[in-house]
Design an enzyme around this catalytic site. Structure first.
Site, PDB file in Angstrom:
ATOM      1  N   ASN A   2      16.679  14.923  12.957  1.00 30.26           N
ATOM      2  CA  ASN A   2      15.755  15.766  12.159  1.00 30.26           C
ATOM      3  C   ASN A   2      14.473  14.961  12.065  1.00 30.26           C
ATOM      4  OD1 ASN A   2      16.065  17.012   8.714  1.00 30.26           O
ATOM      5  ND2 ASN A   2      14.837  17.808  10.391  1.00 30.26           N
ATOM      6  N   ASN A  60       7.658  22.431   5.461  1.00 33.42           N
ATOM      7  CA  ASN A  60       8.365  22.830   6.677  1.00 33.42           C
ATOM      8  C   ASN A  60       7.374  23.027   7.818  1.00 33.42           C
ATOM      9  OD1 ASN A  60      11.154  22.984   6.016  1.00 33.42           O
ATOM     10  ND2 ASN A  60      10.806  24.907   4.932  1.00 33.42           N
ATOM     11  N   CYS A 115      14.431  17.723   0.886  1.00 30.07           N
ATOM     12  CA  CYS A 115      14.758  17.435   2.301  1.00 30.07           C
ATOM     13  C   CYS A 115      15.568  16.144   2.324  1.00 30.07           C
ATOM     14  CB  CYS A 115      13.475  17.297   3.113  1.00 30.07           C
ATOM     15  SG  CYS A 115      13.768  16.833   4.839  1.00 30.07           S
ATOM     16  N   HIS A 119      20.980  27.400   0.194  1.00 30.30           N
ATOM     17  CA  HIS A 119      21.866  27.310   1.372  1.00 30.30           C
ATOM     18  C   HIS A 119      22.895  28.434   1.357  1.00 30.30           C
ATOM     19  CE1 HIS A 119      20.533  23.377   2.917  1.00 30.30           C
ATOM     20  NE2 HIS A 119      20.217  23.155   1.666  1.00 30.30           N
ATOM     21  N   GLU A 127      17.458  26.139   9.894  1.00 30.01           N
ATOM     22  CA  GLU A 127      16.724  25.797   8.674  1.00 30.01           C
ATOM     23  C   GLU A 127      15.625  26.813   8.332  1.00 30.01           C
ATOM     24  OE1 GLU A 127      15.239  22.004   7.724  1.00 30.01           O
ATOM     25  OE2 GLU A 127      16.768  20.903   8.836  1.00 30.01           O
ATOM     26  N   CYS A 143      20.585  18.616   9.270  1.00 29.04           N
ATOM     27  CA  CYS A 143      19.966  19.039   8.009  1.00 29.04           C
ATOM     28  C   CYS A 143      20.710  18.308   6.902  1.00 29.04           C
ATOM     29  CB  CYS A 143      20.078  20.560   7.837  1.00 29.04           C
ATOM     30  SG  CYS A 143      19.406  21.166   6.282  1.00 29.04           S
ATOM     31  N   GLY A 167      21.661  20.510   4.090  1.00 30.17           N
ATOM     32  CA  GLY A 167      22.646  21.433   4.664  1.00 30.17           C
ATOM     33  C   GLY A 167      24.017  20.793   4.768  1.00 30.17           C
TER      34      GLY A 167
HETATM   35  N1  LIG Z   1      14.270  23.591   5.753  1.00 33.85           N
HETATM   36  C1  LIG Z   1      14.602  23.125   4.398  1.00 33.85           C
HETATM   37  C2  LIG Z   1      13.793  21.841   4.076  1.00 33.85           C
HETATM   38  C3  LIG Z   1      14.229  20.658   4.925  1.00 33.85           C
HETATM   39  C4  LIG Z   1      15.693  20.371   4.743  1.00 33.85           C
HETATM   40  C5  LIG Z   1      16.344  19.500   5.811  1.00 33.85           C
HETATM   41  N2  LIG Z   1      15.473  19.031   6.873  1.00 33.85           N
HETATM   42  C6  LIG Z   1      17.100  18.357   5.164  1.00 33.85           C
HETATM   43  O1  LIG Z   1      17.257  17.293   5.782  1.00 33.85           O
HETATM   44  O2  LIG Z   1      17.589  18.573   4.030  1.00 33.85           O
HETATM   45  C7  LIG Z   1      14.230  24.221   3.380  1.00 33.85           C
HETATM   46  O3  LIG Z   1      13.358  25.028   3.690  1.00 33.85           O
HETATM   47  O4  LIG Z   1      14.837  24.215   2.297  1.00 33.85           O
END
Ligand SMILES: N[C@H](CCC[C@H](N)C(=O)O)C(=O)O
Length: 291
Positions: free
Chosen positions: A13, A66, A75, A172, A221, A230, A233
Site C-alpha cells: 500500500n 485518498n 489509514c 468497512h 478501497e 489495506c 481493512g
Molecule cells: N481507503 C481508505 C483510507 C486508506 C485505508 C488503507 N490504505 C489502510 O491502510 O487502512 C478509506 O477511504 O477509508
C-alpha cells in the site's frame, strides 16, 4: 509550487508523504489527485501529511487523502509509514508516538525487528457511526454476530452479498469468499464502495478463512480502488471474523503486498496491527497550481 516528498509503502500500500511540520502546503483535492496519479504525478494510493501537534499530549497530526483527493479518517498502513518517517527524519527521537487523526489518536511503535505495531483503537459497531443506513433491512444471524444482505446491480445479474459492517474510524463492509484469487473484487468492489446504504461510501473487504489464525484478504478501497494491502481493512476483517466466531484473537493476514498481524481481545479492546513500513525514495516535484 515545488515540493519535497518521500515515497513509502506498507505491505505494498503506497504513499506520498509530505512534511508540513514547518509550513502548511494547503493543497487542493485536485492537487492531491495529481500527486497520487501514476502517470502524471508521483503515484500513490494515499497522500499522507505530517503536521505539528494540535494539542498537548499528542506528538503530531496525521492527515490522509485518498487517490481521489478526498480526505479520510484513518489509514492503517499509512500510520506505520508515518511512524517510520518521523523517526527517520529526526522529527522525533522516540519509537512510540501519539498521533491525532480525524477519527482519534493512534499510537504507532517502531519494533526492534523493523516492523511497526499500531494501537488502532477499538472497532465501532454502531451502524449510524459507520455510517450504514439499515432502514428497512433485517440483519441475518451468522455465528456469534450478524451480516447485512446488500443487493448489487451488476451487468451479470443482481447478486445479494452478505457483509459484516463496522468501522475502524473509516467504514468497512467485509464479505467471506472461498478464494480471494477468484473473488469478484473488481466487479463487486466498486458497487459495494458506492452502495447507497453507505452515505460516506465504504471499503469493501474480501476475506478467505484459511485457519483460525490465518486468513487471506483483498480490499477494494474507498477512493483508491484495489490496493495491495489495506491496514484498516485487515483490522476490520479480523474483528469481523472473531465476532462471527471463526477466528482466534491473533491472526496473520496474507495480503497481495505482504503480511500483517492483527490482534483483538474482543469487546471494546483496541485492535493492534503489526506490519512493515518501508521508505522507497525521496524526491522533489513541481505541482501545478490547477492540475
Ligand atoms: N481507503 C481508505 C483510507 C486508506 C485505508 C488503507 N490504505 C489502510 O491502510 O487502512 C478509506 O477511504 O477509508
Amino acid at each position: 509550487m515545488r515540493i519535497r516528498f518521500t515515497k513509502m509503502q506498507g505491505a505494498g500500500n503506497d504513499f506520498v508523504v509530505l512534511d508540513e511540520t514547518r509550513q502548511r502546503l494547503d493543497l487542493s483535492p485536485a492537487q492531491y489527485r495529481w500527486l497520487a496519479d501514476r502517470h502524471f504525478g508521483v503515484g500513490a494510493d494515499q497522500v499522507l501529511s505530517v503536521r505539528p501537534s494540535p494539542a498537548a499530549g499528542v506528538d503530531f497530526e496525521y492527515v490522509i487523502h485518498n487517490a481521489d483527493g478526498g480526505e479520510v479518517e484513518q489509514c492503517g498502513n499509512g500510520a506505520r509509514c508515518f511512524a517510520r518517517y518521523v523517526r527517520d527524519s529526526g522529527l522525533t527521537s522516540r519509537d512510540t508516538v501519539r498521533v491525532k487523526t480525524l477519527s482519534g489518536v493512534i499510537e504507532p511503535c517502531l519494533n526492534a525487528d523493523g516492523r511497526v505495531t499500531v494501537d488502532m483503537g477499538p472497532p465501532v459497531f454502531d451502524l449510524p457511526s459507520v455510517p450504514f443506513d439499515a432502514a428497512g433491512l433485517s440483519p441475518h444471524a451468522d455465528g456469534g454476530w450478524q451480516k447485512w444482505h446488500l443487493a448489487l446491480a451488476t451487468s451479470a445479474g443482481s447478486p445479494i452479498v452478505p457483509v459484516a459492517v463496522l468501522s475502524m474510524g473509516n467504514p468497512h463492509a467485509v464479505q467471506e469468499v472461498e478464494d480471494v484469487d477468484t473473488a469478484p473484487v473488481l466487479t463487486q468492489g466498486p458497487l459495494i464502495e458506492t452502495h447507497s446504504r453507505f452515505p460516506k461510501r465504504v471499503n469493501a473487504g474480501f476475506l478467505q478463512m484459511v485457519g483460525r489464525s490465518h486468513v487471506r484478504l483483498r480490499v477494494w478501497e474507498r477512493g483508491a480502488g484495489e490496493t495491495l494491502a489495506c491496514g484498516t481493512g485487515a483490522c476490520a476483517a479480523v474483528v469481523a471474523g472473531i465476532r462471527l466466531g471463526r477466528l482466534d484473537s491473533r491472526v496473520d493476514v496474507q495480503t497481495r503486498g505482504g503480511l500483517l498481524t492483527i490482534e483483538w481481545a474482543g469487546g471494546d479492546a483496541p485492535v493492534f496491527m503489526t506490519g512493515p513500513a518501508v521508505t522507497v525514495f525521496e524526491g522533489e516535484i513541481e505541482i501545478p497550481e490547477q492540475p
